[in-house]
Design an enzyme around this catalytic site. Structure first.
Site, short mmCIF file in Angstrom:
data_model
loop_
_atom_site.label_atom_id
_atom_site.label_comp_id
_atom_site.label_asym_id
_atom_site.label_seq_id
_atom_site.Cartn_x
_atom_site.Cartn_y
_atom_site.Cartn_z
N LYS A 169 43.95 16.80 13.64
CA LYS A 169 42.55 16.76 14.06
C LYS A 169 42.26 17.89 15.03
O LYS A 169 43.02 18.06 15.98
CB LYS A 169 42.30 15.40 14.72
CG LYS A 169 40.96 15.23 15.34
CD LYS A 169 40.90 13.93 16.09
CE LYS A 169 39.61 13.88 16.85
NZ LYS A 169 39.52 12.75 17.72
N LYS A 227 46.61 16.48 17.79
CA LYS A 227 45.20 16.50 18.16
C LYS A 227 44.98 17.62 19.15
O LYS A 227 45.59 17.66 20.22
CB LYS A 227 44.82 15.15 18.78
CG LYS A 227 43.38 15.06 19.23
CD LYS A 227 43.04 13.65 19.69
CE LYS A 227 41.64 13.54 20.21
NZ LYS A 227 41.31 12.18 20.65
C1 PBG Z 1 38.81 9.72 21.43
C2 PBG Z 1 38.35 10.45 20.23
C3 PBG Z 1 37.64 11.66 20.13
C4 PBG Z 1 37.36 11.84 18.76
C5 PBG Z 1 37.92 10.76 18.10
N1 PBG Z 1 38.56 9.94 19.01
C6 PBG Z 1 37.09 12.58 21.13
C7 PBG Z 1 37.91 13.28 22.10
O1 PBG Z 1 39.14 13.34 22.05
O2 PBG Z 1 37.27 13.81 23.01
C8 PBG Z 1 36.57 12.96 18.17
C9 PBG Z 1 36.04 12.73 16.82
C10 PBG Z 1 34.99 13.68 16.35
O3 PBG Z 1 34.68 14.69 17.00
O4 PBG Z 1 34.45 13.40 15.29
N2 PBG Z 1 39.88 10.24 22.09
#
Ligand code: PBG
Length: 331
Positions: free
Chosen positions: A250, A197
């Site tokens: 992601k 991520k």
């Molecule tokens: C929580 C989380 C996030 C997303 C999914 N779970 C945001 C982040 O890490 O700030 C983002 C999903 C999206 O942008 O569609 N940690």
């Protein structure tokens, strides 16, 4: 051998032949649909930066769930937006937290629907970080966060979650959650790890939707640097070693090379999260009449699958399911 012996256009001559040689196919079972649940009643509020995506209060969620099931979508991932936030994110692991209540409801309404729980603290902490912050330091305390994350996962499993999807990028989070789930008798519950991520600007609209923007600092001490690829292999390998059942990358579109690397290296099911801004950019351009929304959306999802994922978390799941039903994918 080459032209005129070889003519690649022979296999593009008709729709039937093109369908016969098509290498990548999209199916509704590829899609995981994100759901945002909020407190209160009679709320179905469109998220301004994400057209056609809504916040639902639990009393109006049932119709949505029915529609999802009727469209043939097999799984959803649940994000909760609580009313009360505090430094330790208590609502994340409260048995009656918004996510836990939503999971119970959904499983009651649609027992066959696979309910995935996003396991993170950022929506639940008042500072907006994904873990415990000591003395206002945005370098989130890794080891102090792990037990809370594990507790969150267990409470979600107790509520009936079918899969736990930890997304907070602490070191050792998969192992800590696996251990806690096993101790509590949830050894059969799989973990879908947000293994890779990135600290991405593509999460902007989601943070509006989930009210989870960090109040100070940013997430670069725990989410990955977009410049790095080899590090993604280490992240994934660690999660595999700790017992992950799925690996996720992601965001998706700026990271198709990472998806391909993981596909070539690991045998676990691979998931792409086609994140909020990736969705919103397509929507915005389509609303301006600059692109054909349907064709661009399909091409985008084909790209992720062709890069090597098995599953895609996508805000377009419902729309895609409708297009699929109309036969719109076999052009
Ligand atoms: C929580 C989380 C996030 C997303 C999914 N779970 C945001 C982040 O890490 O700030 C983002 C999903 C999206 O942008 O569609 N940690």
């Amino acid at each position: 051998m080459s032209f005129p012996i070889q003519r690649n256009r022979r296999l593009r001559k008709s729709g039937a032949i093109r369908a016969m040689v098509r290498e990548t196919v999209l199916s509704v079972s590829d899609f995981i649909y994100p759901l945002f649940v909020v407190e209160g009643s009679n709320r179905k509020d469109e998220i301004s930066s994400m057209p056609d995506v809504f916040h639902f209060s639990l009393d109006v969620l049932q119709t949505e769930i029915q529609e999802i099931v009727e469209l043939g979508i097999r799984s959803v991932i649940v994000f909760g937006v609580p009313n009360d936030k505090d430094p330790h994110g208590h609502e994340a692991y409260h048995n009656k937290g918004i996510v836990q209540r939503a999971i119970r409801q959904i499983k009651q309404w649609a027992p066959e629907l696979c309910v995935i729980a996003d396991t993170c603290l950022c929506q639940f902490t008042d500072h907006g970080h994904c873990g415990i912050v000591q003395d206002g330091d945005a370098f989130v305390d890794n080891d102090a966060t792990l037990p809370l994350l594990a507790q969150t996962a267990v409470s979600q499993a107790k509520a009936g979650a079918d899969i736990i999807a930890p997304s907070n990028m602490m070191d050792g989070f998969v192992g800590a959650i696996r251990n806690a789930l096993d101790i509590h008798g949830f050894e059969h519950i799989p973990i879908m790890s947000y293994a890779v991520k990135y600290a991405s600007a593509f999460y902007g609209p989601f943070r509006d939707a989930a009210h989870s923007t960090p109040q100070f600092g940013d997430r670069r001490t725990y989410q990955m640097d977009p410049a790095n690829a080899r590090e993604a292999l280490r992240e994934a390998q660690n999660d595999v070693d700790e017992g992950a059942d799925f690996l996720m990358v992601k965001p998706a579109l700026a990271y198709l090379d990472i998806i391909r690397m993981l596909r070539d290296r690991f045998d676990l099911p691979l998931v792409a999260y086609h994140v909020s801004a990736e969705y919103s950019m397509i929507k915005a351009a389509a609303q301006n009449g600059w692109i054909n929304e349907k064709l661009v959306t399909i091409e985008t999802h084909l790209g992720m699958k062709r890069a090597g994922v098995d599953l895609i978390i996508t805000y377009s799941a419902k729309t895609m399911a409708k297009w699929l039903r109309e036969g719109g994918f076999s052009q």
